[in-house]
Write a protein that holds these residues in place. Structure first.
Motif, short mmCIF file in Angstrom:
data_model
loop_
_atom_site.label_atom_id
_atom_site.label_comp_id
_atom_site.label_asym_id
_atom_site.label_seq_id
_atom_site.Cartn_x
_atom_site.Cartn_y
_atom_site.Cartn_z
N PRO A 183 0.83 -1.22 0.00
CA PRO A 183 0.00 0.00 0.00
C PRO A 183 0.86 1.26 0.00
O PRO A 183 0.50 2.25 -0.65
N ALA A 184 1.98 1.23 0.71
CA ALA A 184 2.86 2.41 0.76
C ALA A 184 3.41 2.73 -0.62
O ALA A 184 3.48 3.90 -1.03
N GLU A 185 3.80 1.70 -1.36
CA GLU A 185 4.34 1.91 -2.70
C GLU A 185 3.28 2.49 -3.63
O GLU A 185 3.55 3.41 -4.42
N VAL A 186 2.06 1.98 -3.54
CA VAL A 186 0.97 2.49 -4.38
C VAL A 186 0.71 3.95 -4.07
O VAL A 186 0.60 4.79 -4.97
N ALA A 187 0.61 4.29 -2.78
CA ALA A 187 0.32 5.67 -2.38
C ALA A 187 1.43 6.63 -2.79
O ALA A 187 1.16 7.79 -3.12
N SER A 188 2.66 6.17 -2.80
CA SER A 188 3.78 7.05 -3.12
C SER A 188 3.95 7.25 -4.63
O SER A 188 4.46 8.29 -5.06
N THR A 189 3.54 6.27 -5.43
CA THR A 189 3.74 6.36 -6.88
C THR A 189 2.51 6.87 -7.63
O THR A 189 2.61 7.18 -8.83
N CYS A 190 1.36 6.94 -6.97
CA CYS A 190 0.13 7.39 -7.63
C CYS A 190 -0.35 8.72 -7.06
O CYS A 190 -0.20 8.98 -5.87
N GLU A 191 -0.92 9.53 -7.93
CA GLU A 191 -1.45 10.82 -7.46
C GLU A 191 -2.72 10.65 -6.65
O GLU A 191 -2.99 11.40 -5.71
N PRO A 199 -14.02 -1.07 9.43
CA PRO A 199 -13.13 -0.06 10.01
C PRO A 199 -11.74 -0.58 10.35
O PRO A 199 -10.74 0.11 10.12
N LYS A 200 -11.66 -1.80 10.89
CA LYS A 200 -10.35 -2.35 11.25
C LYS A 200 -9.48 -2.51 10.01
O LYS A 200 -8.28 -2.15 10.01
N ALA A 201 -10.04 -3.07 8.93
CA ALA A 201 -9.28 -3.25 7.70
C ALA A 201 -8.85 -1.91 7.12
O ALA A 201 -7.73 -1.76 6.60
N ALA A 202 -9.72 -0.90 7.22
CA ALA A 202 -9.40 0.44 6.71
C ALA A 202 -8.24 1.05 7.50
O ALA A 202 -7.32 1.66 6.92
N ARG A 203 -8.27 0.90 8.81
CA ARG A 203 -7.19 1.43 9.65
C ARG A 203 -5.88 0.67 9.40
O ARG A 203 -4.80 1.29 9.30
N ASP A 204 -5.96 -0.65 9.32
CA ASP A 204 -4.75 -1.46 9.10
C ASP A 204 -4.07 -1.08 7.80
O ASP A 204 -2.84 -1.08 7.71
N LEU A 205 -4.88 -0.76 6.79
CA LEU A 205 -4.33 -0.42 5.48
C LEU A 205 -3.52 0.88 5.55
O LEU A 205 -2.51 1.04 4.83
N VAL A 206 -3.94 1.77 6.42
CA VAL A 206 -3.26 3.06 6.54
C VAL A 206 -2.11 3.00 7.55
O VAL A 206 -0.99 3.45 7.28
N PHE A 207 -2.38 2.43 8.73
CA PHE A 207 -1.41 2.46 9.82
C PHE A 207 -0.50 1.24 9.91
O PHE A 207 0.51 1.26 10.61
N GLY A 208 -0.84 0.16 9.19
CA GLY A 208 -0.09 -1.08 9.31
C GLY A 208 1.29 -1.02 8.65
O GLY A 208 1.69 0.00 8.07
N PRO A 209 2.05 -2.13 8.74
CA PRO A 209 3.38 -2.20 8.12
C PRO A 209 3.29 -1.93 6.62
O PRO A 209 2.41 -2.47 5.94
N SER A 210 4.18 -1.10 6.12
CA SER A 210 4.16 -0.71 4.70
C SER A 210 2.80 -0.16 4.30
O SER A 210 2.33 -0.38 3.18
N GLY A 211 2.15 0.53 5.24
CA GLY A 211 0.82 1.07 4.99
C GLY A 211 0.82 2.36 4.21
O GLY A 211 1.87 2.95 3.91
N VAL A 212 -0.39 2.82 3.91
CA VAL A 212 -0.57 4.02 3.09
C VAL A 212 0.15 5.22 3.69
O VAL A 212 0.75 6.03 2.97
#
Length: 479
Positions: free
Chosen positions: A243-251, A260-273
């Motif tokens: 997710p971090a790579e996608v967020a950094s390479t895309c506008e 909610p848990k999955a949404a938070r994990d996607l942002v705050f988790g390892p290599s997250g957004v």
């Protein structure tokens, strides 16, 4: 495979991506709509859907020669309606032909037949091959670009934000983006040149990504189960490792996950957004979550210089596949406008509801109503059976009254057929009911109907119905 030569006006079976073969008619494309590069294809208008698309030659078959074969392998009400539309078209065409011949005989001569021009497979611009007898696309008010927003009712007041979009301002302050008249007439819309990221390829996300790709967006995908990305890579998507790579390479990065848990994990988790967010990067949360989660995500994204928009979707897997979702957006208005071509690819309309959190509130209310309604319908079906009444007759009567809708008809028919293949997971509608009840508690507002429905869904989950369609709540009444 032998080369298929088709003429403008020919009836065909056209197959597009993962969709089943569908009856259509080869027509002239609008003058400003170019054929996709490197593809040998024809422009097809589909019966019964008001859609049209470029279809590859190898995915086209003559209608009459393959009619019996297609009817055997394809079922469903919408498919039958499309076939009926073809037959009505043929009857009308035959009647016009007979009337034309009668008029010709009365004058002692027959009207000359205009030759149809053949569409060659390697033609670069098919708009030059327009048949004079074929009604131009732009004159047909029911002719819209495939999988784009299409609104039957014109807006009462509109303010242009671009050449191809209009925004409808309502008294409530909400805003709706729909296809402008020029889009419907021209049959095309220019995809944004911004790189798009998409995280989550579940029931809703898969259809959304497919439609983004069909409209020409550059999309990078990531999914927790990596195998789900393979199909979209074949369709032209790029693969993101994290997710971090996608967020950094895309506008603009979209996310559509389960809760909610999955949404938070996607942002705050390892290599997250959050690790990929840079100043100016946009993050669009499409998951149905609670307002508190949205507030938290919005604050942390903007604290890193990012821009945030929530955009949960109302609909189902089928509506996602068809590009006919309804989007409820809130947050950064500029991001909303930047997403305009994306939203038109995935939805029939979208509403801007103001500050972040408002879309989550509205979505939970809508899903609360839908979940409660479905539970009530299931209760009615089982009560009919318990009192010796025909469930099919109950449904027939229901569908002739004020509550008649495609939703009621499809869900009830599936129940009677024992078909609970998920179009919207039962576990997700129960989650939405739970979150709506909690939202009501915080607002000191009673939600007794939703609370009762929630208990029925919890019983259905206890009966292992979580991964079935929400209509499987029916089984909570018969066990």
């Amino acid at each position: 495979m032998a080369t298929v030569h088709l003429r403008i006006g020919d009836l065909v079976w056209g197959k597009l991506g993962r969709y089943p073969p569908w009856p259509g008619k080869v027509v002239s494309p609008p003058k400003d709509l170019k054929k996709p590069r490197g593809k040998k294809c024809h422009f097809v208008k589909f019966f019964g859907t008001e859609d049209h698309a470029w279809i590859k030659v190898e995915q086209l078959k003559p209608y009459h020669a393959h009619k019996e074969e297609m009817i055997k392998i394809n079922k469903g009400k919408r498919f039958q309606q499309a076939v009926d539309a073809v037959e009505d078209f043929l009857k009308k065409a035959k009647g016009k032909e007979q009337n034309s011949e009668g008029k010709g005989d009365s004058k002692g001569k027959k009207a000359p037949t205009k030759p149809l021009k053949i569409l060659e497979e390697d033609d670069e611009d098919l708009s030059a091959l327009k048949d004079p007898s074929e009604k131009p696309v732009k004159d047909d008010p029911h002719f819209h670009h495939f999988l784009l927003s299409r609104s039957e009712k014109p807006a009462s007041s509109m303010e242009p934000i671009s050449k191809r979009l209009k925004i409808i301002e309502e008294e409530s302050g909400s805003t709706s983006i729909q296809a402008a008249d020029s889009t419907a007439i021209n049959g095309s819309i220019t995809p944004t040149d911004k790189r798009i990221g998409f995280l989550g390829l579940g029931l809703m996300g898969s259809g959304i990504v497919s439609n983004l790709l069909k409209l020409g967006h550059v999309v990078t995908v990531w999914n927790r189960t990596a195998e789900k990305c393979d199909l979209f890579i074949q369709e032209g998507a790029r693969l993101g490792r994290t997710p971090a790579e996608v967020a950094s390479t895309c506008e603009i990065t979209f996310s559509c996950v389960s809760d909610p848990k999955a949404a938070r994990d996607l942002v705050f988790g390892p290599s997250g957004v959050l690790q990929g967010i840079r100043p100016g990067k946009c993050y669009v949360e499409m998951s149905t979550v609670d307002p508190g989660t949205i507030t938290e995500l919005s604050q942390v994204i903007t604290s890193r210089g990012g821009r945030f928009l929530e955009a949960p979707v109302a609909g189902s897997q089928q509506l996602s596949n068809d590009g006919m979702l309804v989007i409820l957006a809130a947050g950064d208005r500029a991001v909303y406008e930047d997403c305009s071509s994306c939203f038109q690819a995935m939805a029939k309309t979208s509403f801007f509801l103001g500050e972040a959190g408002n879309a989550a509130r509205m979505m939970l209310i809508l899903n609360m109503v839908q979940g409660s309604f479905m539970a009530t319908i299931a209760e009615g079906l089982t009560l009919a059976q318990a009192t010796g009444q025909s469930q099919q007759t109950f449904l027939d009567i229901l569908c002739q009254g004020q509550m008649a809708s495609t939703f009621v008809d499809q869900k009830c028919q599936n129940i009677l057929q024992g078909n609970f293949k998920p179009d919207y997971y039962l576990k997700h509608i129960q989650k939405d009911l739970r979150l709506a009840i909690s939202m009501g508690d915080k607002a000191n507002h009673p939600t007794p109907m939703a609370a009762a429905a929630n208990e029925v869904y919890k019983r259905a989950k206890a009966l292992d119905q979580s991964d079935n369609d929400l209509s499987a709540v029916y089984r909570a009444y018969i066990h």
